[in-house]
Enzyme design. Structure first.
Site, mmCIF file in Angstrom:
data_model
loop_
_atom_site.group_PDB
_atom_site.id
_atom_site.type_symbol
_atom_site.label_atom_id
_atom_site.label_comp_id
_atom_site.label_asym_id
_atom_site.label_seq_id
_atom_site.Cartn_x
_atom_site.Cartn_y
_atom_site.Cartn_z
ATOM 1 N NE ARG A 143 14.414 2.655 7.729
ATOM 2 C CZ ARG A 143 13.347 3.315 8.186
ATOM 3 N NH1 ARG A 143 12.143 2.758 8.119
ATOM 4 N NH2 ARG A 143 13.469 4.521 8.703
ATOM 5 C CE LYS A 192 6.790 2.045 6.412
ATOM 6 N NZ LYS A 192 7.649 1.841 5.268
#
Length: 284
Positions: free
Chosen positions: A265, A231
């Protein structure tokens, strides 16, 4: 023996009649069937490469495989449910046939895609929209009786990446979770997993605050899934690429495991598994 900082909440999921104990956290490996995902677009968008990647996820220590037919990165192409289903093809069915031990999660915000996935054998629904992009979603999940991953996100597809100035991100996310879990419970959906929505409309500061306050998300009532893999709030401030932040990501994974997160995840399953084993050994 865990160190004194560790927080333990006991949770389990009913996945198609199979009881999954989350006492020990799980690794969810990402399998993007997309040509345009931000870090691995086009790598696994045919049946053969998708099966090979599913096998790698399991071999590397993942127990869940999250199949994504649509990219939700900023400026990604918007797909219909029909196109998602076309992209999925036989992949779910083949994975369940080849690897019956795998738990398959389907990443979609469409009720029709969930229906298709359920008939193919999925075990969990991963909806980034919190039921906000398709009004039939909650009813469909209730019909399938599958566990539902509820993510915090802005209320529409068009605004999902718009930055919001939150007064208190943890409080705001918890208010959203309280409202949405109440709606889900009223529909008879009891197996709920909370995802605070890293990478969706939140500042770097707010996302770091959520990591520091993971233990307070959902007040321990439901298992928490954390998806921080590759991210931008991690790599952009460092001036690095999404593929060059493994060390930093694993440090953050360790931090959230200590605070009771139940599902990670991730793209890099092997590295996350090492971190999980390190945490479980009690050496950190």
């Amino acid at each position: 023996m865990k160190n004194h900082l560790s927080i333990i909440n006991y949770h389990s999921l009913n996945c198609n009649g199979r009881l999954v104990d989350l006492n020990s956290p799980k690794i969810m490996g990402i399998l993007n069937l997309t040509p345009d995902s931000f870090s691995d677009g086009g790598k696994f968008n045919n049946e053969k490469s998708a099966l090979q990647q599913a096998e790698k996820i399991l071999k590397d220590g993942g127990e869940m495989i999250d199949i994504g037919p649509q990219s939700t990165r900023p400026n990604a192409e918007f797909l219909s449910s029909d196109e998602e289903i076309r992209r999925i093809g036989n992949v779910i069915n083949e994975i369940k046939k080849e690897f019956p031990e795998a738990l398959v999660s389907l990443d979609t915000f469409y009720a029709e895609t969930v229906k298709f996935g359920f008939n193919e054998g999925i075990d969990l629904v991963n909806d980034i929209s919190g039921g906000q992009f398709d009004e039939k979603m909650f009813d469909m999940v209730a019909e399938t009786k599958l566990p539902y991953i509820l993510m915090h996100v802005n209320p529409s597809y068009e605004t999902m990446h718009d930055k919001v100035n939150f007064d208190d991100i943890t409080l705001n996310v918890n208010q959203y979770f309280a409202k949405k879990t109440n709606e889900l419970l009223q529909k008879g959906i009891k197996d709920i997993i909370l995802d605070p929505g890293f990478g969706f409309g939140k500042s770097v500061e707010d996302q770091m605050k959520m990591i520091n306050e993971t233990q307070f998300l959902g007040f321990g009532k439901y298992p928490v899934l954390i998806g921080i893999s590759r991210k931008s709030f991690i790599y952009k401030p460092l001036g690095k690429s999404p593929l060059d932040i493994n060390e930093e990501t694993q440090k953050l994974h360790l931090q959230i495991l200590k605070q009771g997160a139940k599902i990670l995840r991730v793209h890099d399953v092997l590295e996350a598994k090492k971190t999980l084993m390190e945490w479980e050994s009690g050496r950190v």
